[in-house]
Design an enzyme around this catalytic site. Structure first.
Site, PDB file in Angstrom:
ATOM      1  N   SER A  71     261.576  28.900  14.817  1.00 41.88           N
ATOM      2  CA  SER A  71     261.329  28.864  16.260  1.00 41.88           C
ATOM      3  C   SER A  71     259.844  28.826  16.559  1.00 41.88           C
ATOM      4  CB  SER A  71     261.934  30.097  16.931  1.00 41.88           C
ATOM      5  OG  SER A  71     263.317  30.137  16.751  1.00 41.88           O
TER       6      SER A  71
HETATM    7  N1  SAH Z   1     265.336  33.063  13.795  1.00 45.59           N
HETATM    8  C1  SAH Z   1     264.747  31.861  13.223  1.00 45.59           C
HETATM    9  C2  SAH Z   1     265.227  30.603  13.873  1.00 45.59           C
HETATM   10  C3  SAH Z   1     266.473  30.187  13.294  1.00 45.59           C
HETATM   11  S1  SAH Z   1     267.083  28.614  13.782  1.00 45.59           S
HETATM   12  C4  SAH Z   1     263.228  31.941  13.261  1.00 45.59           C
HETATM   13  O1  SAH Z   1     262.694  33.012  13.210  1.00 45.59           O
HETATM   14  O2  SAH Z   1     262.567  30.919  13.293  1.00 45.59           O
HETATM   15  C5  SAH Z   1     268.757  29.090  14.078  1.00 45.59           C
HETATM   16  C6  SAH Z   1     269.528  29.571  12.894  1.00 45.59           C
HETATM   17  O3  SAH Z   1     270.830  29.916  13.362  1.00 45.59           O
HETATM   18  C7  SAH Z   1     269.734  28.534  11.795  1.00 45.59           C
HETATM   19  O4  SAH Z   1     269.306  29.029  10.580  1.00 45.59           O
HETATM   20  C8  SAH Z   1     271.249  28.297  11.801  1.00 45.59           C
HETATM   21  O5  SAH Z   1     271.799  28.050  10.516  1.00 45.59           O
HETATM   22  C9  SAH Z   1     271.756  29.620  12.351  1.00 45.59           C
HETATM   23  N2  SAH Z   1     273.105  29.569  12.920  1.00 45.59           N
HETATM   24  C10 SAH Z   1     273.698  28.574  13.631  1.00 45.59           C
HETATM   25  N3  SAH Z   1     274.958  28.911  13.963  1.00 45.59           N
HETATM   26  C11 SAH Z   1     275.175  30.146  13.439  1.00 45.59           C
HETATM   27  C12 SAH Z   1     276.297  31.037  13.429  1.00 45.59           C
HETATM   28  N4  SAH Z   1     277.452  30.739  14.021  1.00 45.59           N
HETATM   29  N5  SAH Z   1     276.162  32.219  12.796  1.00 45.59           N
HETATM   30  C13 SAH Z   1     275.000  32.565  12.171  1.00 45.59           C
HETATM   31  N6  SAH Z   1     273.917  31.767  12.147  1.00 45.59           N
HETATM   32  C14 SAH Z   1     273.985  30.569  12.771  1.00 45.59           C
END
Ligand code: SAH
Length: 222
Positions: A71
């Site tokens: 993010s």
């Molecule tokens: N928190 C991260 C951003 C992650 S992007 C940061 O610090 O940058 C979003 C994440 O959510 C991805 O890794 C994706 O695989 C995960 N994601 C998507 N759907 C999900 C679900 N149903 N359960 C758990 N994780 C999920």
């Protein structure tokens, strides 16, 4: 705690580069000093591929593989600030560990973090990174985060870093009375809204913060 000597040891980008990012975040309206200080000292370049490390202190989202992103720092700061407003939550559930950057920031501000990720390889890498930073107050789970993490509920705060089209029922149920859920809501092809849900004695209150763009919350695990 990430100490100055740890930062030096991992060859972190210059203090000035990191300070520039923090100035940018405060220019954009982030006011929580603890959040800014933790982000100043968290080595974001360790959460992306080496080829992208030189861009790690720009205020942008970057690819982390598996079609996912780290993010944008502004969004991490904003969501963390919203979660902390009105008092430090004791126990926080994070859905969407990804590379673990948001997890690392949170873990330095709250006592206990539970983090759920659906893509196992990402979870594995995130766990390794946090271990190398000596962060010990995080528990990880490989699962579909739409179900929350029932065993440790209720949570004083829940933060979701992928966007569902509607808020999963389980997350509302696992929120403590007095707790807060910070979540982007909306479909990929439409505007998503960063939303805060407050659980009160009598029900739930919703507050819309601003328009955002997140990867989708997808059902099932990989
Ligand atoms: N928190 C991260 C951003 C992650 S992007 C940061 O610090 O940058 C979003 C994440 O959510 C991805 O890794 C994706 O695989 C995960 N994601 C998507 N759907 C999900 C679900 N149903 N359960 C758990 N994780 C999920």
């Amino acid at each position: 705690m990430i100490t100055e000597s740890m930062i030096r040891g991992i060859g972190m980008t210059s203090q000035r580069t990191r300070e520039r990012l923090i100035t940018r975040l405060s220019d954009k309206g982030i006011t929580n000093k603890q959040v800014l200080s933790v982000m100043l000292n968290t080595p974001r370049h360790l959460f992306v591929d080496e080829a992208l490390a030189s861009r790690a202190y720009e205020d942008d989202a970057l690819p982390i593989g598996q079609g996912q992103t780290i993010s944008q720092p502004y969004i991490v700061a904003r969501m963390t600030e919203l979660l902390l407003a009105g008092g430090i939550p004791g126990k926080v559930l994070e859905i969407g560990t990804g590379c673990g950057y948001q997890t690392a920031v949170l873990s330095q501000l709250v006592p206990e973090v539970y983090s759920v990720e659906r893509i196992e390889v990402l979870l594995h890498q995130a766990r390794k990174r946090l271990r190398s930073l000596k962060i010990k107050n995080v528990r990880f789970k490989h699962s579909d985060g739409s179900w929350g993490w029932d065993n440790n509920a209720p949570y004083d705060g829940i933060i979701v870093t992928a966007a569902p089209s509607t808020i999963p029922e389980a997350l509302l149920k696992q929120l403590a009375v007095g707790g807060k859920l910070v979540i982007p809501v909306g479909r990929q092809d439409r505007a998503q809204e960063l939303t805060v849900i407050h659980r009160t004695n009598t029900g739930y209150e919703q507050e819309v913060i601003e328009a955002v763009t997140f990867v989708p919350l997808i059902n099932g695990d990989l």
